[in-house]
Design a protein around this motif. Structure first.
Motif, mmCIF file in Angstrom:
data_model
loop_
_atom_site.group_PDB
_atom_site.id
_atom_site.type_symbol
_atom_site.label_atom_id
_atom_site.label_comp_id
_atom_site.label_asym_id
_atom_site.label_seq_id
_atom_site.Cartn_x
_atom_site.Cartn_y
_atom_site.Cartn_z
ATOM 1 N N PHE A 1 0.786 -1.650 0.370
ATOM 2 C CA PHE A 1 -0.498 0.319 0.069
ATOM 3 C C PHE A 1 0.803 0.970 0.324
ATOM 4 O O PHE A 1 0.414 2.420 -1.196
ATOM 5 C CB PHE A 1 -1.289 -0.167 1.315
ATOM 6 N N GLN B 1 8.809 -0.376 -0.604
ATOM 7 C CA GLN B 1 7.756 0.738 -0.026
ATOM 8 C C GLN B 1 8.604 0.728 0.883
ATOM 9 O O GLN B 1 10.062 1.449 1.743
ATOM 10 C CB GLN B 1 6.612 0.005 0.806
ATOM 11 N N HIS C 1 -8.756 2.900 -4.773
ATOM 12 C CA HIS C 1 -7.263 1.290 -4.185
ATOM 13 C C HIS C 1 -6.840 1.464 -3.131
ATOM 14 O O HIS C 1 -6.354 0.508 -2.870
ATOM 15 C CB HIS C 1 -6.550 1.956 -5.329
ATOM 16 N N MET C 2 -6.864 2.318 -2.570
ATOM 17 C CA MET C 2 -6.147 2.963 -1.133
ATOM 18 C C MET C 2 -6.980 1.579 0.510
ATOM 19 O O MET C 2 -6.702 1.398 1.268
ATOM 20 C CB MET C 2 -5.467 4.083 -1.008
ATOM 21 N N ALA D 1 -6.186 -0.840 2.740
ATOM 22 C CA ALA D 1 -4.855 -0.325 3.435
ATOM 23 C C ALA D 1 -6.351 -0.808 4.382
ATOM 24 O O ALA D 1 -5.133 -1.209 5.837
ATOM 25 C CB ALA D 1 -4.388 0.816 4.118
ATOM 26 N N TRP E 1 -7.854 6.916 -6.692
ATOM 27 C CA TRP E 1 -6.770 6.876 -5.955
ATOM 28 C C TRP E 1 -7.452 6.515 -4.040
ATOM 29 O O TRP E 1 -6.421 5.469 -3.648
ATOM 30 C CB TRP E 1 -6.067 8.385 -5.241
ATOM 31 N N ARG F 1 2.229 1.637 -3.144
ATOM 32 C CA ARG F 1 1.008 1.970 -4.290
ATOM 33 C C ARG F 1 0.487 2.990 -4.087
ATOM 34 O O ARG F 1 -0.158 3.818 -4.935
ATOM 35 C CB ARG F 1 -0.380 0.440 -3.277
ATOM 36 N N ALA F 2 0.554 3.968 -3.021
ATOM 37 C CA ALA F 2 -0.039 5.651 -2.626
ATOM 38 C C ALA F 2 1.222 6.216 -4.193
ATOM 39 O O ALA F 2 0.242 7.085 -4.190
ATOM 40 C CB ALA F 2 0.076 5.349 -1.308
#
Length: 623
Positions: A78, A228, A172-173, A176, A169, A81-82
Motif C-alpha cells: 500500500f 516501500q 484503491h487504497m 489498507a 486513489w 501503491r500510494a
C-alpha cells in the motif's frame, strides 16, 4: 532425489504457436478479482454520479478518464501503491491536458499522440508498470484531442481528470484499512507455492522450469516486501513476513545444493514451505529492520537498462511510435471521425512486447470483440440513459470487464467497446449511432492491422537484445558475485547489490530467450541453439546465489570466511574469473572454449556450460 541437470543435451521448449481454441475458452484463474473489479467499477461510475449531482454531466464524464487510475498497481504494497497511483493519476491529467491543448492545431494531433504513445510505452515497459500499461495513456491523450473542450482551459481539463484519479486513489487504497499487509502476505504465499513446486519437481524433467519459477517468485516477493518507504518495527507483521521470506530463500538455497549433490530433500523442508504458504506459522524469528536481503532493483537502473541499444523497452517504444504514426496518418488521410481509436488499437497490439502468436491472437480477439461490442454499445446508446443510469451502466460494464479480462480477453473486449463508446458520447444523445459504431469497427480493424504489420517488419529487422548479449551480462554478474563470496562477503552493501543484480540478470536472460524464440525465424534459430547455454548459466547463477545465502547464514556466528574458504579454496574465484574470460573470448571469436577451472562446488555447472557452448559452436559451424 537426484537432479538430472548435468546432461549435455537439454531439451528446449517449443516455440509459441497460434491456436484457435484459447480464443473461445474461459481460462481458470486463482486470483480473487471481485474486490479489484468492484473498486474499478466505482472509480468509473462515481465521477459520473458526482457530475450529475453537480449539474455538469460532461465534466463528470471527463473525470472518468482519471478513474482509469484504479486499473493499475493492484499487487503492490500500500505505501508503494500510494506513490505509484499518485504518479499514474498525475500522468493521466497531464496527457489529457496535452491532448486538449494540441487539438487547437490539427496538424499537431498525430505527432503529439505518437510522442505520448512512444514515451508511455518505453516508461511502462522499463518500469514494469504492467497492463493496461501505455495503452490507456495513449487512449487518454488521443481522446483529449477529440473532446471538443475548446471552451475549457487546459488546467481545468487536467483538474477534472486529476479529481477522477484522486477518487480512484482513495478507493484503491481503501484495502489498507482491512488488510494493511495483504499484498505482502499474498506475495509470500505465491513464493511459498513456487518453492514447494520446485521441491516436488526434484528428479523430474521440469526441474529447470520449476527452479526458475521459484527464483522469480522469490524475487517478486522480496520486491513486494521491501518495495516501500518504511522501516518496520522488529516485532511487527512486516518483519515477520520478511523473516519467513528469508527462510524461504534459505530452503531454496539448500534445495539447490541438495539437488546438485544428489542428496534427498528433507520432508521437514517441504512441510515448512507448506506452513509458510498456508500462513499457519508465526515465526518467532524477526529481521533487523535494516537487514533487507537483496532488496530491489531501482527505477533508475531499470531505465538505464531499458535505454541500452537493443533493450526490449526501447524496442517496444520504437515499434509503438512507428505504429502510432502510421495509423494516425492513415486515419487522417481517409478522414476518419475518431482516428484516435486507430492509434489506440495499434498501440494495444505492441505495448506488451508479446510474441507473434500471442500478438496475432490478441488482434483477432480485439477485432472480434469490438464488432460484437458495437451491438451492445448501440443498444445502450439507443436507449440514451441519463443521470445515474449512465453511472450505473458504466459501473456494471467495468465490473464485468475486470472479471473477464484474465479469463478471456476477446469476451472482455465486448464490454470494453461498450464502455468506451459510452464515454465517447459524453452523456449526450448520438445523432447517427450506426455511423459511430461503423467508425469504431473500421478504426479498430485498421489499427490492429497496422500494429501487426509493424510487428512483422520490426521483428525481421529487430535489434532486440540477443540471448548472447544477456549471456555475457550474466557471466559478468556471476564473476562479480564470486569475487565477493570468495572473501566471505555476502551481506555487505556492495555484495548485496551484486547478488541482486545477478538474480535480476537470470530473469532477463530467460526473458531474452522468450523474446527470441517468439520472434522471426532467424532470431528463433539463434535462441534455440543457445538454449542449453541459457539453462547452464541459470544453474550456475542459482548455485552461486545458494552459496551466498549459505555464507550469509554463517555470518551470524563469524564463520563466513571459513565457509567461503571451504567453498572456493585458495584460488577458486581467480580460476572462475579466468574460465569465464576464456568462455567470453571464445564465444566472441566463434571458437570452442577450453576446459574450465572452477571451485569444486560449481565444477559440474561450469562443465555443463562449456559442453553446451561447444555443442552450440559446432551446430553453428554446420549451419
Amino acid at each position: 532425489m537426484s537432479d538430472p541437470s548435468f546432461k549435455s543435451e537439454i531439451p528446449k521448449p517449443s516455440p509459441p504457436t497460434f491456436q484457435f481454441a484459447p480464443l473461445f475458452q474461459l481460462r481458470k484463474t486463482a486470483a480473487r478479482r471481485w474486490p479489484f473489479a468492484l473498486r474499478a467499477a466505482v472509480s468509473m461510475g462515481a465521477p459520473v454520479a458526482i457530475g450529475w449531482w453537480m449539474g455538469d454531466m460532461p465534466a463528470g464524464m471527463m473525470a472518468t478518464i482519471g478513474g482509469f487510475t484504479a486499473l493499475y498497481g493492484n499487487d503492490r504494497p500500500f505505501l508503494n501503491r500510494a506513490i505509484h497511483l499518485g504518479c499514474i493519476a498525475i500522468a493521466f491529467a497531464l496527457v489529457v491536458s496535452i491532448g486538449v491543448s494540441s487539438a487547437a492545431v490539427p496538424w499537431l494531433v498525430v505527432p503529439v499522440v505518437t510522442a505520448i504513445a512512444m514515451v508511455a510505452a518505453f516508461l511502462c515497459s522499463a518500469l514494469r508498470v504492467g497492463p493496461p500499461g501505455a495503452y490507456l495513456f495513449t487512449l487518454a491523450c488521443a481522446a483529449g484531442t477529440a473532446m471538443g473542450a475548446e471552451h475549457l482551459l487546459w488546467w481545468h481539463v487536467g483538474g477534472l481528470v486529476l479529481a477522477g484519479g484522486a477518487l480512484a486513489w482513495l478507493l484503491h487504497m481503501s484495502g489498507a484499512l482491512i488488510a494493511p499487509r495483504g499484498p505482502e502476505t499474498l506475495a509470500l504465499k505465491n513464493a511459498a507455492k513456487a518453492v514447494g513446486d520446485f521441491l516436488m519437481a526434484a528428479g523430474t524433467p521440469r526441474v529447470d522450469a520449476a527452479r526458475h519459477q521459484a527464483a522469480f517468485a522469490l524475487h517478486q516477493s522480496w520486491t513486494t516486501l521491501v518495495g516501500q518507504p518504511v522501516r518496520p518495527s522488529p516485532d511487527g507483521t512486516l518483519s515477520r513476513l520478511r523473516a519467513e521470506g528469508r527462510e524461504l530463500h534459505m530452503i531454496f538455497a539448500r534445495a539447490i545444493d541438495a539437488m546438485a549433490t544428489g542428496e534427498l530433500i528433507p520432508a521437514s523442508a517441504i512441510e515448512l514451505v507448506r506452513s509458510i504458504g498456508a500462513q499457519s506459522i508465526r515465526s518467532s524469528d524477526v529481521t533487523d529492520p535494516r537487514h533487507v536481503p537483496l532488496g530491489r532493483v531501482s527505477g533508475w537502473q531499470l531505465l538505464r537498462e531499458g535505454l541500452q541499444p537493443g533493450a526490449q523497452p526501447l524496442e517496444i517504444g520504437i515499434r509503438v511510435g512507428i505504429a502510432s504514426a502510421i495509423s494516425g496518418l492513415v486515419g487522417w488521410a481517409i478522414n476518419l471521425d475518431h482516428a484516435y481509436w486507430t492509434i489506440a488499437a495499434a498501440v494495444l497490439m505492441l505495448y506488451q512486447g508479446l510474441d507473434w502468436a500471442t500478438t496475432l491472437q490478441r488482434g483477432i480477439q480485439r477485432v472480434g470483440g469490438t464488432l460484437v461490442g458495437t451491438l451492445l454499445a448501440g443498444a445502450i446508446l439507443g436507449l440514451h440513459p441519463e443521470g445515474l443510469w449512465i453511472a450505473l451502466i458504466m459501473m456494471v460494464l467495468q465490473f464485468v470487464i475486470e472479471m473477464l479480462v484474465l479469463r478471456n480477453y476477446g469476451l472482455a473486449v465486448v464490454f470494453i467497446t461498450a464502455v468506451a463508446l459510452t464515454i465517447a458520447s459524453g452523456g449526450h444523445p448520438v445523432a447517427d449511432i450506426p455511423h459511430l459504431l461503423w467508425a469504431r469497427a473500421v478504426d479498430t480493424v485498421i489499427g490492429c492491422a497496422v500494429g501487426l504489420l509493424v510487428f512483422v517488419v520490426a521483428v525481421r529487422r529487430s535489434g532486440t537484445a540477443t540471448v548472447s548479449q544477456e549471456l555475457f551480462r550474466s557471466w559478468a554478474a556471476i564473476d562479480l558475485v564470486a569475487r565477493f563470496l570468495a572473501k566471505g562477503e555476502a551481506d555487505g552493501r556492495e555484495a548485496r547489490a551484486a547478488r541482486r543484480n545477478l538474480q535480476h540478470r537470470t530473469i532477463l536472460l530467460l526473458q531474452s530467450f522468450d523474446a527470441g524464440i517468439g520472434s522471426g525465424f532467424q532470431h528463433r534459430a539463434v535462441a534455440e541453439r543457445l538454449w542449453p547455454a541459457v539453462v547452464a548459466t541459470q544453474r550456475l547463477a542459482y548455485r552461486l546465489l545458494a552459496a551466498a545465502w549459505q555464507i550469509e547464514e554463517a555470518s551470524a556466528n563469524g564463520r563466513n570466511v571459513a565457509v567461503a574458504k571451504d567453498l572456493f579454496g585458495e584460488d577458486g574465484a581467480r580460476n572462475l574469473h579466468t574460465s569465464l574470460s576464456n568462455i567470453m573470448r571464445a564465444v566472441r571469436n566463434g571458437a570452442e572454449p577450453p576446459a574450465p577451472e572452477a571451485p569444486l562446488f560449481i565444477k559440474a555447472e561450469m562443465g555443463l556450460l562449456v559442453r553446451s557452448l561447444v555443442a552450440t559452436s559446432r551446430k553453428a559451424g554446420k549451419a
